[in-house]
Design a protein around this motif. Sequence first.
Motif, PDB file in Angstrom:
ATOM      1  N   ILE A  24      84.456  55.990  12.975  1.00  0.00           N
ATOM      2  CA  ILE A  24      85.273  55.639  14.135  1.00  0.00           C
ATOM      3  C   ILE A  24      85.619  54.157  14.037  1.00  0.00           C
ATOM      4  O   ILE A  24      84.825  53.286  14.400  1.00  0.00           O
ATOM      5  CB  ILE A  24      84.539  55.909  15.465  1.00  0.00           C
ATOM      6  CG1 ILE A  24      83.899  57.295  15.482  1.00  0.00           C
ATOM      7  CG2 ILE A  24      85.503  55.710  16.634  1.00  0.00           C
ATOM      8  CD1 ILE A  24      84.870  58.442  15.521  1.00  0.00           C
ATOM      9  N   LYS A  39      89.690  57.893  14.200  1.00  0.00           N
ATOM     10  CA  LYS A  39      88.582  58.728  13.716  1.00  0.00           C
ATOM     11  C   LYS A  39      88.974  59.318  12.367  1.00  0.00           C
ATOM     12  O   LYS A  39      89.969  60.038  12.252  1.00  0.00           O
ATOM     13  CB  LYS A  39      88.276  59.853  14.704  1.00  0.00           C
ATOM     14  CG  LYS A  39      87.128  60.763  14.268  1.00  0.00           C
ATOM     15  CD  LYS A  39      86.979  61.960  15.189  1.00  0.00           C
ATOM     16  CE  LYS A  39      86.498  61.568  16.565  1.00  0.00           C
ATOM     17  NZ  LYS A  39      86.204  62.766  17.406  1.00  0.00           N
ATOM     18  N   GLU A  78      92.344  61.232  13.454  1.00  0.00           N
ATOM     19  CA  GLU A  78      92.770  61.314  14.853  1.00  0.00           C
ATOM     20  C   GLU A  78      92.788  59.906  15.428  1.00  0.00           C
ATOM     21  O   GLU A  78      91.968  59.063  15.043  1.00  0.00           O
ATOM     22  CB  GLU A  78      91.794  62.154  15.681  1.00  0.00           C
ATOM     23  CG  GLU A  78      91.702  63.609  15.325  1.00  0.00           C
ATOM     24  CD  GLU A  78      90.693  64.311  16.218  1.00  0.00           C
ATOM     25  OE1 GLU A  78      90.966  64.455  17.434  1.00  0.00           O
ATOM     26  OE2 GLU A  78      89.621  64.680  15.711  1.00  0.00           O
ATOM     27  N   TYR A 106      93.088  57.427  19.097  1.00  0.00           N
ATOM     28  CA  TYR A 106      92.927  57.389  20.554  1.00  0.00           C
ATOM     29  C   TYR A 106      93.293  55.986  21.010  1.00  0.00           C
ATOM     30  O   TYR A 106      92.759  55.001  20.495  1.00  0.00           O
ATOM     31  CB  TYR A 106      91.482  57.697  20.941  1.00  0.00           C
ATOM     32  CG  TYR A 106      91.245  57.772  22.435  1.00  0.00           C
ATOM     33  CD1 TYR A 106      91.122  58.991  23.075  1.00  0.00           C
ATOM     34  CD2 TYR A 106      91.150  56.614  23.205  1.00  0.00           C
ATOM     35  CE1 TYR A 106      90.912  59.072  24.447  1.00  0.00           C
ATOM     36  CE2 TYR A 106      90.945  56.678  24.574  1.00  0.00           C
ATOM     37  CZ  TYR A 106      90.827  57.906  25.184  1.00  0.00           C
ATOM     38  OH  TYR A 106      90.631  57.972  26.542  1.00  0.00           O
ATOM     39  N   ASN A 124      86.102  60.460  28.548  1.00  0.00           N
ATOM     40  CA  ASN A 124      87.025  60.833  27.471  1.00  0.00           C
ATOM     41  C   ASN A 124      86.780  59.990  26.222  1.00  0.00           C
ATOM     42  O   ASN A 124      86.817  60.495  25.092  1.00  0.00           O
ATOM     43  CB  ASN A 124      88.472  60.660  27.926  1.00  0.00           C
ATOM     44  CG  ASN A 124      88.878  61.664  28.981  1.00  0.00           C
ATOM     45  OD1 ASN A 124      88.178  62.651  29.202  1.00  0.00           O
ATOM     46  ND2 ASN A 124      89.997  61.419  29.645  1.00  0.00           N
ATOM     47  N   ASP A 178      83.533  61.114  24.626  1.00  0.00           N
ATOM     48  CA  ASP A 178      83.706  62.400  23.949  1.00  0.00           C
ATOM     49  C   ASP A 178      84.431  62.225  22.618  1.00  0.00           C
ATOM     50  O   ASP A 178      84.123  62.915  21.636  1.00  0.00           O
ATOM     51  CB  ASP A 178      84.488  63.370  24.836  1.00  0.00           C
ATOM     52  CG  ASP A 178      83.671  63.874  26.020  1.00  0.00           C
ATOM     53  OD1 ASP A 178      82.433  63.695  26.006  1.00  0.00           O
ATOM     54  OD2 ASP A 178      84.277  64.428  26.960  1.00  0.00           O
ATOM     55  N   PHE A 179      85.409  61.317  22.569  1.00  0.00           N
ATOM     56  CA  PHE A 179      86.144  61.086  21.322  1.00  0.00           C
ATOM     57  C   PHE A 179      85.211  60.525  20.248  1.00  0.00           C
ATOM     58  O   PHE A 179      85.277  60.918  19.087  1.00  0.00           O
ATOM     59  CB  PHE A 179      87.309  60.126  21.563  1.00  0.00           C
ATOM     60  CG  PHE A 179      88.173  59.904  20.343  1.00  0.00           C
ATOM     61  CD1 PHE A 179      89.235  60.750  20.063  1.00  0.00           C
ATOM     62  CD2 PHE A 179      87.922  58.846  19.479  1.00  0.00           C
ATOM     63  CE1 PHE A 179      90.030  60.555  18.935  1.00  0.00           C
ATOM     64  CE2 PHE A 179      88.708  58.638  18.351  1.00  0.00           C
ATOM     65  CZ  PHE A 179      89.764  59.494  18.078  1.00  0.00           C
TER      66      PHE A 179
END
Length: 224
Positions: A5, A28, A36, A38, A75, A78-79
């Motif tokens: 991350i 990520k 991914e 965020y 959120n 969780d990511f």
Amino acid sequence: MKSLIFLDVETTGLSSKRDRIIEIYMLKVAYEGDVEEYHTFINPERQIPGFITNLTGITNADVADAPTESQIAKNIRDFIGDGVLVAHNLSFDRRFLAAMFERNHCQPLPSGGIDTLGISMRLFPKLCIYPKGEGSHKLKNLMYHFHLDRDFANSHRAKDDVLLLVQVYRHLEKYAKGQLPYTYPRAMTHGCPRCGSAMQLIESGGKRELVCVKGSGCSERLVV
């Protein structure tokens, strides 16, 4: 294998107790290669100091309609999941995230992580200070050292810092594994051969010299 991350936060100040995160960007990267992202602004429910706006370009208007940390903390947690955090000066980002998760009753962060600042300091104890590098182990200076994309040179935003961080991490990893040769003069990574101080790269008239930063205490100059 756990995901990496890559992350960076922008904040209203330096205290994780008094100040708040106003922007976070995370990338990520799974072991299989899936990626991914965020990104969110966070309303800090307080005014952003002028010097922070001057540094980052983030204004009170930018965060006015953004979610508050109580609305978004879960959120974000969780990511992250059980991924391995990667940041430049990781302790700073961890402190702010940990404080936010504690305030909002979220699961604590996974232990450990990868700090590219610490890795750089171990690999290159006295990394040369490059033109406009602003300090020997800052991301910007590593950008110059590794000849990376300079589009990020003047940015203080979370996404740009993370995209640069990924490039720096990959280069540090290759050096640590011996996959990239130490092609630079030793003085660029281990300091002045006379006194051990860091050296600065000076470019003038088509000539490049390493000059000891100790100044009048040491007159060592090396042509590179």
